[in-house]
Design an enzyme around this catalytic site. Structure first.
Site, PDB file in Angstrom:
ATOM      1  CE  LYS A 102      -3.850  -2.378   2.190  1.00 15.21           C
ATOM      2  NZ  LYS A 102      -4.631  -2.713   3.365  1.00 15.21           N
TER       3      LYS A 102
ATOM      4  CG  ASP B 119      -9.730   0.197   4.662  1.00 14.52           C
ATOM      5  OD1 ASP B 119      -9.388  -0.297   3.577  1.00 14.52           O
ATOM      6  OD2 ASP B 119      -9.086   0.045   5.726  1.00 14.52           O
TER       7      ASP B 119
ATOM      8  CD  GLN C  40      -3.624  -4.419   6.438  1.00 14.05           C
ATOM      9  OE1 GLN C  40      -3.751  -3.340   5.849  1.00 14.05           O
ATOM     10  NE2 GLN C  40      -3.938  -5.551   5.867  1.00 14.05           N
TER      11      GLN C  40
HETATM   12  N1  GUN Z   1      -6.775  -6.484   6.061  1.00 15.32           N
HETATM   13  C1  GUN Z   1      -6.946  -7.219   4.924  1.00 15.32           C
HETATM   14  N2  GUN Z   1      -7.493  -6.465   3.950  1.00 15.32           N
HETATM   15  C2  GUN Z   1      -7.666  -5.224   4.471  1.00 15.32           C
HETATM   16  C3  GUN Z   1      -8.172  -4.005   3.939  1.00 15.32           C
HETATM   17  O1  GUN Z   1      -8.606  -3.913   2.776  1.00 15.32           O
HETATM   18  N3  GUN Z   1      -8.168  -2.943   4.798  1.00 15.32           N
HETATM   19  C4  GUN Z   1      -7.725  -3.030   6.076  1.00 15.32           C
HETATM   20  N4  GUN Z   1      -7.787  -1.921   6.836  1.00 15.32           N
HETATM   21  N5  GUN Z   1      -7.249  -4.139   6.605  1.00 15.32           N
HETATM   22  C5  GUN Z   1      -7.226  -5.236   5.790  1.00 15.32           C
END
Ligand code: GUN
Length: 298
Positions: A54, A121, A98
């Protein structure tokens, strides 16, 4: 006949180029770039690799990016205080925590503490509500469903009046994509059915689908005879079914029996290289949107 492949890896490149160009324009005109912070708690290897990607992608498109890594034993109160700090930081347009978080921390409480206007998100209940209302209310569609819809649009698949069947009812994929496909607007206006583990005769529903979106987490769940000839098949499943002895890398399989399905479908997403690459791409798009909302140019 073999289906057209909808390659997330290629669509990702197109969209990231579009974002990079727009970021450069905004920087020139307004003197700012989008700011994204990712908060990682602990050392879960899968989470580290997601967050690293990311941050790398944010850097590539010209964002200011902060990777804030916290120890696994951070208290819930300290994590909430950190989020509050970023909520108040004017240079930050997107905050991503996350998940999963360590057991002593309530994921829901933490995600709900993020300012909905920085919730790139799209997990905050305010943004879930906005998505449900649809139209101009929507600020940050959740990234995986947004990626799916974008792939369907860019593949030129007609959605208006189409029968869409969604397999799976998760909060992250099944429920939001079903909701998005039934709204008024581009890449939507569909007739939507959601099927799940308690549905009677899954096959019969799938066979009706002009667009079949499968997010069940069960390898090879969808058999070729469940697919209507010419249908568009979107496979969201990423199932680790083994390890490649030579490379040591995980062998991934989708929820659809790909080799057989591609002989029947009109278009289909592969696994890997299909929906997967779209999620981070849409996170970048949401972060850019967040800055544009703030500047009043969206
Ligand atoms: N953990 C796995 N996929 C995601 C996501 O798309 N966003 C977040 N915040 N945590 C994750």
């Amino acid at each position: 006949m073999s289906a057209q492949l909808i390659k997330g890896t290629e669509i990702r490149e197109q969209i990231l180029e579009e974002i990079t160009a727009e970021v450069a324009q905004i920087k020139e005109k307004h003197g700012v770039v989008p700011g994204l912070v990712t908060i990682l708690v602990g050392e879960n290897p899968a989470s580290i690799s997601y967050v690293t990607l990311k941050i790398k992608t944010a850097h590539r498109v010209g964002f200011t990016e902060i990777q804030d890594t916290q120890p696994v034993d951070i208290s819930e109160a300290d994590l909430l205080a950190l989020i509050d700090k970023y909520n108040k930081d004017d240079s930050i347009n997107g905050i991503l925590v996350q998940v999963p978080l360590p057991k002593h921390i309530d994921d829901k409480k933490v995600l709900n503490a993020i300012d909905p206007d920085k919730d790139v998100d799209g997990f905050h209940p305010v943004n879930v509500g906005r998505l449900m209302i649809g139209g101009d209310e929507v600020k940050f569609p959740p990234c995986t469903p947004a990626g799916i819809q974008e792939m369907i649009i860019r593949a030129g698949v007609e959605t208006s009046g189409a029968e869409v069947v969604v397999v799976g009812r998760s909060n992250i994929v099944g429920k939001p994509i079903a909701n998005m496909m039934l709204q008024k607007g581009k890449g939507a206006n569909a007739t939507v059915t959601i099927v799940h583990t308690r549905t009677k005769d899954l096959a019969a529903h799938c066979k009706r689908a002009d667009i079949l979106i499968v997010a069940a987490g069960v390898p090879d769940l969808v058999k070729p005879e469940w697919i209507k000839p010419g249908a568009c098949v979107i496979d969201v499943g990423v199932n680790r079914v083994g390890v490649n002895e030579k490379s040591g890398k995980a062998i991934l399989k989708g929820d659809v029996d790909f080799d057989a399905a591609k002989e029947i479908a009109g278009c289909i997403t592969p696994v890997p290289g299909g929906v997967g690459p779209m999620t981070i791409t849409m996170l970048m798009l949401n972060t850019l949107k967040s800055l544009k909302f703030k500047l009043g140019i969206e």
